[in-house]
Write a protein that holds these residues in place. Sequence first.
Motif, PDB file in Angstrom:
ATOM      1  N   MET A   2      -0.698  13.798   1.463  1.00 53.99           N
ATOM      2  CA  MET A   2      -0.683  12.348   1.272  1.00 53.99           C
ATOM      3  C   MET A   2      -2.065  11.889   0.822  1.00 53.99           C
ATOM      4  SD  MET A   2       0.688   9.434   3.776  1.00 53.99           S
ATOM      5  CE  MET A   2       0.003   7.813   3.789  1.00 53.99           C
ATOM      6  N   HIS A  38       3.870   2.624  -3.749  1.00 51.40           N
ATOM      7  CA  HIS A  38       3.625   3.502  -4.894  1.00 51.40           C
ATOM      8  C   HIS A  38       4.304   4.855  -4.693  1.00 51.40           C
ATOM      9  CE1 HIS A  38       0.757   0.721  -6.572  1.00 51.40           C
ATOM     10  NE2 HIS A  38       0.197   0.632  -5.380  1.00 51.40           N
ATOM     11  N   CYS A  39       4.410   5.274  -3.444  1.00 52.09           N
ATOM     12  CA  CYS A  39       4.930   6.610  -3.160  1.00 52.09           C
ATOM     13  C   CYS A  39       6.181   6.631  -2.292  1.00 52.09           C
ATOM     14  CB  CYS A  39       3.856   7.440  -2.461  1.00 52.09           C
ATOM     15  SG  CYS A  39       2.368   7.663  -3.466  1.00 52.09           S
ATOM     16  N   HIS A  40       6.505   5.525  -1.616  1.00 53.14           N
ATOM     17  CA  HIS A  40       7.602   5.506  -0.653  1.00 53.14           C
ATOM     18  C   HIS A  40       8.574   4.370  -0.938  1.00 53.14           C
ATOM     19  CE1 HIS A  40       5.457   8.301   2.018  1.00 53.14           C
ATOM     20  NE2 HIS A  40       4.370   7.595   1.753  1.00 53.14           N
ATOM     21  N   PRO A  45       0.817  -1.228   0.000  1.00 52.83           N
ATOM     22  CA  PRO A  45       0.000   0.000   0.000  1.00 52.83           C
ATOM     23  C   PRO A  45       0.850   1.278   0.000  1.00 52.83           C
ATOM     24  CG  PRO A  45      -0.795  -1.532   1.680  1.00 52.83           C
ATOM     25  CD  PRO A  45       0.510  -2.072   1.157  1.00 52.83           C
ATOM     26  N   CYS A  46       2.091   1.169   0.425  1.00 55.41           N
ATOM     27  CA  CYS A  46       2.972   2.333   0.562  1.00 55.41           C
ATOM     28  C   CYS A  46       3.938   2.491  -0.616  1.00 55.41           C
ATOM     29  CB  CYS A  46       3.803   2.208   1.838  1.00 55.41           C
ATOM     30  SG  CYS A  46       2.869   1.743   3.290  1.00 55.41           S
ATOM     31  N   LEU A  89      -2.211   5.799   9.751  1.00 58.81           N
ATOM     32  CA  LEU A  89      -2.455   4.777   8.736  1.00 58.81           C
ATOM     33  C   LEU A  89      -3.949   4.480   8.572  1.00 58.81           C
ATOM     34  CD1 LEU A  89       0.498   2.352   9.483  1.00 58.81           C
ATOM     35  CD2 LEU A  89       0.205   3.791   7.454  1.00 58.81           C
ATOM     36  N   PHE A 104      -4.059   9.017   0.440  1.00 58.90           N
ATOM     37  CA  PHE A 104      -4.199   7.629   0.853  1.00 58.90           C
ATOM     38  C   PHE A 104      -5.411   7.576   1.766  1.00 58.90           C
ATOM     39  CE2 PHE A 104      -2.974   4.183   3.885  1.00 58.90           C
ATOM     40  CZ  PHE A 104      -3.040   3.127   2.986  1.00 58.90           C
ATOM     41  N   SER A 105      -6.369   6.727   1.439  1.00 59.17           N
ATOM     42  CA  SER A 105      -7.611   6.701   2.207  1.00 59.17           C
ATOM     43  C   SER A 105      -7.461   6.043   3.565  1.00 59.17           C
ATOM     44  CB  SER A 105      -8.714   6.009   1.409  1.00 59.17           C
ATOM     45  OG  SER A 105      -8.337   4.675   1.123  1.00 59.17           O
ATOM     46  N   GLY A 106      -6.443   5.229   3.736  1.00 57.12           N
ATOM     47  CA  GLY A 106      -6.206   4.599   5.026  1.00 57.12           C
ATOM     48  C   GLY A 106      -6.435   3.097   4.994  1.00 57.12           C
TER      49      GLY A 106
END
Length: 172
Positions: free
Chosen positions: A139, A75-77, A72-73, A127, A141-143
Motif C-alpha cells: 500500500m 484512488h485505490c479502493h 484519500p482512499c 491510517l 500511502f503516506s498516512g
Amino acid sequence: MGRLTTRAVMMAMALAAAAAVAAAAALVFSQNASLRPDAGAAPRSAAEARPQTSGLAPPDIPPETFAPVFRPCAHCHEIGPGAHHKAGPHLNRLLGRLAGRIAGYPYSPALRDNGLIWDEAVLTRFLQAPAALVPGTRMIFSGLSDEDQIAALIAFLKKAGEAEPAPRGGRS
C-alpha cells in the motif's frame, strides 16, 4: 525532411500536453463541485448528482466511493453496494475482519501473514502510517495525521462498508 519531422513531433507533443491538461482540469472540476461555474446549482438529474470522471470509469462504481471523507482512499479502493477490487481491495465489511483475507485480491505477504484484525485502534494506527504498522505492505500511502479526519474516515468505513461487495467474477 528531418526538420519537418521534428516540427511535426513537437506539434503532436504540444497537442498531447494540451489534451492532458484539459483532462486533468475536467477531473478536478468533476471532483470539486465548488470550483465549477455552476457551483451550488441543484443537479437536474440523478446522473448529474453523481460525480463524473473522465468517462473512462465503469458506470457501476458505488456512489459512496465519491464521498469527500473517502477521497484519500478512492484512488485505490471502492466501498458501498457492489464494490470491486481496484489497485487495492474493496473496503466493505472491513472492521472485525482479519487483514489480508478477502478472496480474489492478491495481498502482499506482509499484510496477509501479519495476523491483524481490523478494529478501530489497529485501523487508526494503519491510517496514520501503513508501512510502520505493516513493514513490506504494497500500500503506497503516506498516512493521515489529522485525528479528526481519521475518526471521520473510520466512522464512514463502518457505515458505508456494511454493504455487500460485488460478486466474484465481475469487473476487477
